[in-house]
Enzyme design. Structure first.
Site, short mmCIF file in Angstrom:
data_model
loop_
_atom_site.label_atom_id
_atom_site.label_comp_id
_atom_site.label_asym_id
_atom_site.label_seq_id
_atom_site.Cartn_x
_atom_site.Cartn_y
_atom_site.Cartn_z
N ALA B 65 0.83 -1.27 0.06
CA ALA B 65 -0.13 0.11 -0.04
C ALA B 65 0.86 1.19 -0.07
O ALA B 65 0.53 2.01 -0.57
CB ALA B 65 -0.91 0.03 1.14
N GLU B 277 -2.93 -7.80 8.05
CA GLU B 277 -1.97 -6.95 7.47
C GLU B 277 -0.68 -7.35 7.56
O GLU B 277 0.48 -6.62 7.59
CB GLU B 277 -2.25 -5.30 7.58
CG GLU B 277 -1.67 -4.53 6.47
CD GLU B 277 -1.75 -3.01 6.73
OE1 GLU B 277 -2.64 -2.62 7.72
OE2 GLU B 277 -1.41 -2.17 5.85
#
Lengths: 326, 326
Positions: B65, B277
């Protein structure tokens, strides 16, 4: 005694908002004309009534946060507006010295060095008996153009805060960025942002006695306390308690029991100050409880905390952090 | 089965980052050369090892990201970089089809209409079997110049998402605004901001089947659930369940037990998707527990939730939200 460390004069008489409207329109407004009776009426019907109904004793009282609008006009605009607002707070608190203790707005303006705020801070504290200030980390109103709160840019103001022994509540104003709803996003984001700025810096080595209150329960921070402990650890920073909990405090403006329970569970009780921000962002009654969302005393009362800890949150910590208040 | 709906290829082979460095330097990089063995090594030592150690089965896997960096270069830069990243994700998932399911980066660029992303989304979903995308509400990287996610600006992309039946995870990239630390402030702020945008709009009347996952446990939202219920009420919006909980979901990337307990308490179990994550923002071991902060399965296991509810969070909800995944 129950001390609410976070209240704004959201209910100030219409003449104040009219004064502001004239100022923003570029007219040179006449001196503000508000009678003592108007001030009394605005408080009796609202904050004083709620203090009585909810059983709090004193509110640390500052100008309406959303109206600071540091992004409007220039430094002069902000200086004039801050002075008018702070003087009105002074009058309100003088009328009810047992119920309200004054906290000031600072005359910040985007890109203007914070040392320009030192005079108004000193005037409020030394001449008018204010006990703290609200510091806006983003005077641009949602565009975040100022250096982080840990930058030397802010140091002249911090020197004065330390000298005067007053804390700052980190509090943004309204948002002129359409991405950020002001009370639903900008306020909470600012709290989270400020905490992370503190985490990554050595500000409190430079100012060991500087004190900040992060409102709205610390934004997202307690909910993500593991994340922040882990980030500090990955960055080889000291543990959070050592790094910043001598200087950073959280209020209890979290409007449901599970949120308050989390706050009380993860943040040391010494770092939590009771607050409601009434009459403020959320004004309704929670249908799940039948009580006002912002009647935060109920959540502290409803927690499993012992009496001595509750006393710290309700009064003791406020006396320590806002140490000029007697 | 345990589905982790939020994993990024943070451990991609060095050649990918070299490619990017060349691109940003204005050189026209050669096609990316990464062998299958390099991909295997990068996953075996990291995500696959952690899946085994922690007992998760499959990860919804997207490009890193923080490296999307939509603010770098122009739309062409972003298109080329997204294609390279997405193709590498496709290869990684093809090598381990039981362990990884592909989710794509979108070729966003500040000020460029989101309909420019439709082709890459369609390519990934229709040609390569991707099941979702990451949507950046702030391609400027911390300056927040794009219209809110509820603006018609975004509708062409939403039309394609609905047509393809894929959800978007709302996920910003790195921050080039010094006010915002990326994983400590910008990520969490974006989650909170997006939720509040949804709360104030009728987006889901226009797109009843549009689905968003708000990562990092929903930013500050569950902690302030009372505030959001109260704000919606003050604004005369419908209750949150009716307004957006058919369309908005939260992941479990909250790195301590009290945070997860709060999430599970206030958000309906149908709206929570398991995620860690890993390998991501927080990589250390929590000295308070002796386990990795981001080993979020332990917190769900450690909660008081019943088996049927845990199954929804671990698998059932992911199948419903990422409905192309079989």
């Amino acid at each position: 005694m129950i001390v609410d460390c976070h209240g704004h004069y959201t209910t100030a008489p219409q003449a104040l908002w009219d004064w502001r409207r004239q100022q923003v329109a570029g007219k040179d407004p006449d001196p503000l004309r508000v009678s003592d009776d108007e001030i009394r009426a605005s408080l009796e019907a609202n904050q004083l009534r709620l203090q009585r109904e909810r059983g709090s004793d004193v509110t640390f009282f500052s100008p309406r946060a959303g109206s600071m609008e540091h992004h409007v006009g220039d430094a002069r605009t902000s200086a004039d507006w801050s002075r008018v607002c702070n003087d009105l707070i002074h009058r309100a608190c003088a009328l009810y010295p047992r119920n309200f203790v004054p906290v000031c707005q600072l005359p910040q303006s985007p890109g203007v060095p914070p040392k320009q705020c030192v005079w108004e801070l000193a005037r409020c504290v030394e001449e008018l008996g204010f006990v703290g200030c609200n510091l806006n980390p983003d005077p641009s109103g949602g565009h975040w153009k100022e250096p982080p709160l840990t930058d030397r840019w802010w140091y002249p103001l911090y020197e004065k805060m330390v000298e005067l022994d007053v804390p700052a509540m980190v509090h943004v104003s309204s948002s002129c960025n359409p991405a950020f709803h002001f009370t639903g996003a900008h306020y909470i984001n600012a709290d989270t942002t400020a905490f992370m700025q503190f985490l990554t810096s050595d500000l409190f080595k430079d100012f060991p006695t500087l004190k900040f209150v992060i409102p709205h329960g610390g934004g997202a921070v307690p909910y993500h306390w593991g994340r922040y402990r882990g980030l500090a650890q990955d960055m080889k920073r000291p543990p959070l308690a050592e790094l910043l909990l001598g200087n950073v405090f959280f209020d209890t403006c979290v409007y449901h029991q599970p949120g308050i329970d989390l706050l009380l569970k993860v943040i040391p009780v010494e770092n939590i100050l009771f607050a409601s921000e009434m009459v403020g962002a959320v004004r309704g009654v929670d249908p799940e409880t039948g009580h006002y969302y912002d009647d935060t005393r109920r959540y502290i009362d409803g927690s499993t905390l012992g009496a001595a800890d509750k006393q710290k949150i309700f009064e003791g910590n406020a006396r320590r952090v806002y140490s000029r208040w007697r």
